[in-house]
Design an enzyme around this catalytic site. Structure first.
Site, PDB file in Angstrom:
ATOM      1  N   ASP A  28       0.848  -1.192   0.000  1.00 28.80           N
ATOM      2  CA  ASP A  28       0.000   0.000   0.000  1.00 28.80           C
ATOM      3  C   ASP A  28       0.883   1.240   0.000  1.00 28.80           C
ATOM      4  O   ASP A  28       1.897   1.305   0.698  1.00 28.80           O
ATOM      5  CB  ASP A  28      -0.924  -0.003   1.227  1.00 28.80           C
ATOM      6  CG  ASP A  28      -2.069   0.995   1.068  1.00 28.80           C
ATOM      7  OD1 ASP A  28      -3.214   0.547   0.888  1.00 28.80           O
ATOM      8  OD2 ASP A  28      -1.812   2.214   1.107  1.00 28.80           O
ATOM      9  N   ILE A  29       0.467   2.242  -0.761  1.00 34.16           N
ATOM     10  CA  ILE A  29       1.283   3.461  -0.902  1.00 34.16           C
ATOM     11  C   ILE A  29       1.285   4.285   0.387  1.00 34.16           C
ATOM     12  O   ILE A  29       2.197   5.079   0.613  1.00 34.16           O
ATOM     13  CB  ILE A  29       0.753   4.276  -2.110  1.00 34.16           C
ATOM     14  CG1 ILE A  29       1.828   5.180  -2.676  1.00 34.16           C
ATOM     15  CG2 ILE A  29      -0.494   5.056  -1.767  1.00 34.16           C
ATOM     16  CD1 ILE A  29       1.484   5.762  -4.052  1.00 34.16           C
ATOM     17  N   ASN A  84     -12.727  -2.928   2.503  1.00 36.43           N
ATOM     18  CA  ASN A  84     -13.623  -1.781   2.548  1.00 36.43           C
ATOM     19  C   ASN A  84     -14.605  -1.918   1.389  1.00 36.43           C
ATOM     20  O   ASN A  84     -14.193  -2.061   0.232  1.00 36.43           O
ATOM     21  CB  ASN A  84     -12.825  -0.482   2.441  1.00 36.43           C
ATOM     22  CG  ASN A  84     -12.008  -0.222   3.695  1.00 36.43           C
ATOM     23  OD1 ASN A  84     -12.440  -0.543   4.795  1.00 36.43           O
ATOM     24  ND2 ASN A  84     -10.818   0.335   3.525  1.00 36.43           N
ATOM     25  N   GLY A  90     -15.525   3.544   3.566  1.00 30.73           N
ATOM     26  CA  GLY A  90     -14.368   4.325   3.138  1.00 30.73           C
ATOM     27  C   GLY A  90     -13.657   3.764   1.927  1.00 30.73           C
ATOM     28  O   GLY A  90     -12.488   4.086   1.699  1.00 30.73           O
ATOM     29  N   GLN A  91     -14.355   2.934   1.135  1.00 27.41           N
ATOM     30  CA  GLN A  91     -13.705   2.419  -0.073  1.00 27.41           C
ATOM     31  C   GLN A  91     -13.429   3.577  -1.032  1.00 27.41           C
ATOM     32  O   GLN A  91     -14.345   4.332  -1.379  1.00 27.41           O
ATOM     33  CB  GLN A  91     -14.583   1.365  -0.759  1.00 27.41           C
ATOM     34  CG  GLN A  91     -13.904   0.767  -1.998  1.00 27.41           C
ATOM     35  CD  GLN A  91     -14.711  -0.358  -2.652  1.00 27.41           C
ATOM     36  OE1 GLN A  91     -15.795  -0.723  -2.194  1.00 27.41           O
ATOM     37  NE2 GLN A  91     -14.179  -0.900  -3.732  1.00 27.41           N
ATOM     38  N   HIS A  97     -10.192  -5.094  -3.548  1.00 26.10           N
ATOM     39  CA  HIS A  97      -8.845  -5.340  -3.028  1.00 26.10           C
ATOM     40  C   HIS A  97      -8.957  -5.690  -1.557  1.00 26.10           C
ATOM     41  O   HIS A  97      -9.767  -5.119  -0.834  1.00 26.10           O
ATOM     42  CB  HIS A  97      -7.939  -4.120  -3.213  1.00 26.10           C
ATOM     43  CG  HIS A  97      -8.536  -2.846  -2.703  1.00 26.10           C
ATOM     44  ND1 HIS A  97      -9.498  -2.156  -3.397  1.00 26.10           N
ATOM     45  CD2 HIS A  97      -8.335  -2.150  -1.557  1.00 26.10           C
ATOM     46  CE1 HIS A  97      -9.854  -1.076  -2.710  1.00 26.10           C
ATOM     47  NE2 HIS A  97      -9.170  -1.055  -1.581  1.00 26.10           N
ATOM     48  N   HIS A  99      -7.013  -5.647   2.017  1.00 26.29           N
ATOM     49  CA  HIS A  99      -5.875  -5.115   2.744  1.00 26.29           C
ATOM     50  C   HIS A  99      -5.387  -6.204   3.687  1.00 26.29           C
ATOM     51  O   HIS A  99      -6.165  -6.700   4.525  1.00 26.29           O
ATOM     52  CB  HIS A  99      -6.280  -3.928   3.627  1.00 26.29           C
ATOM     53  CG  HIS A  99      -6.805  -2.724   2.895  1.00 26.29           C
ATOM     54  ND1 HIS A  99      -6.077  -1.566   2.768  1.00 26.29           N
ATOM     55  CD2 HIS A  99      -7.988  -2.496   2.277  1.00 26.29           C
ATOM     56  CE1 HIS A  99      -6.788  -0.670   2.113  1.00 26.29           C
ATOM     57  NE2 HIS A  99      -7.959  -1.197   1.800  1.00 26.29           N
TER      58      HIS A  99
HETATM   59  P1  5GP Z   1      -9.686   1.578   0.056  1.00 28.12           P
HETATM   60  O1  5GP Z   1      -9.818   2.822   0.874  1.00 28.12           O
HETATM   61  O2  5GP Z   1     -10.346   1.717  -1.299  1.00 28.12           O
HETATM   62  O3  5GP Z   1     -10.083   0.334   0.759  1.00 28.12           O
HETATM   63  O4  5GP Z   1      -8.137   1.408  -0.157  1.00 28.12           O
HETATM   64  C1  5GP Z   1      -7.429   1.920  -1.203  1.00 28.12           C
HETATM   65  C2  5GP Z   1      -5.985   1.808  -0.812  1.00 28.12           C
HETATM   66  O5  5GP Z   1      -5.195   1.978  -1.972  1.00 28.12           O
HETATM   67  C3  5GP Z   1      -5.520   2.868   0.190  1.00 28.12           C
HETATM   68  O6  5GP Z   1      -5.025   2.225   1.349  1.00 28.12           O
HETATM   69  C4  5GP Z   1      -4.452   3.643  -0.567  1.00 28.12           C
HETATM   70  O7  5GP Z   1      -3.377   4.022   0.259  1.00 28.12           O
HETATM   71  C5  5GP Z   1      -4.040   2.667  -1.647  1.00 28.12           C
HETATM   72  N1  5GP Z   1      -3.584   3.281  -2.874  1.00 28.12           N
HETATM   73  C6  5GP Z   1      -4.172   4.301  -3.544  1.00 28.12           C
HETATM   74  N2  5GP Z   1      -3.499   4.583  -4.669  1.00 28.12           N
HETATM   75  C7  5GP Z   1      -2.452   3.720  -4.710  1.00 28.12           C
HETATM   76  C8  5GP Z   1      -1.379   3.533  -5.640  1.00 28.12           C
HETATM   77  O8  5GP Z   1      -1.258   4.191  -6.659  1.00 28.12           O
HETATM   78  N3  5GP Z   1      -0.489   2.531  -5.347  1.00 28.12           N
HETATM   79  C9  5GP Z   1      -0.605   1.769  -4.230  1.00 28.12           C
HETATM   80  N4  5GP Z   1       0.317   0.823  -4.041  1.00 28.12           N
HETATM   81  N5  5GP Z   1      -1.594   1.925  -3.342  1.00 28.12           N
HETATM   82  C10 5GP Z   1      -2.505   2.892  -3.570  1.00 28.12           C
END
Ligand code: 5GP
Length: 113
Positions: A28-29, A84, A90-91, A97, A99
């Site tokens: 994760d970034i 999420n 908070g998706q 995906h 986590h």
């Molecule tokens: P969500 O909030 O949709 O469950 O999670 C999305 C996740 O993707 C977040 O934890 C965010 O930090 C990660 N993320 C967003 N953009 C990128 C990216 O370009 N590269 C990577 N490796 N992770 C990302």
């Protein structure tokens, strides 16, 4: 197209920690714990609410890949998996995906408000 589809299509470079027929795993970034890895299925679904069109093989393969990632990364003291799903959760990326969170003890419940 979402960022994860661009990574899957090699349109955007990313470190690939693990790959099999069903999924890739990337860091994760914005890691929230020492280990914070995203397991992204190779078959499209917007969220966990959208895997009804997957075959049994795709579904089983994806879920098994999550633990394969944990084993590949030699996570020894346990891990938490978060999906999420939708806006209240908070998706932010509309491509399914998981986590994987690990590397330090986590409290329960996982929310703070
Ligand atoms: P969500 O909030 O949709 O469950 O999670 C999305 C996740 O993707 C977040 O934890 C965010 O930090 C990660 N993320 C967003 N953009 C990128 C990216 O370009 N590269 C990577 N490796 N992770 C990302």
């Amino acid at each position: 197209m979402t960022i994860f589809e661009k990574i899957l299509n090699n349109e955007i470079p990313s470190q690939i920690l693990y790959e099999d027929d069903f999924a890739i795993a990337i860091p994760d970034i914005q890691p929230q714990l020492p280990v914070h890895v995203l397991v992204i299925p190779k078959t499209f679904a917007t969220s966990l609410s959208d895997i009804g069109h997957w075959s049994s093989e795709q579904t089983a393969g994806y879920f098994q890949s999550i633990d394969k990632v944990a084993k590949h990364l030699q996570i020894e003291n346990g891990y938490r998996v978060v999906f999420n799903t939708g806006s209240d959760a908070g998706q932010t990326v509309a491509y399914l995906h998981a986590h994987i969170l690990a590397g330090s003890a986590m409290g329960w419940p996982p929310f703070s408000n």
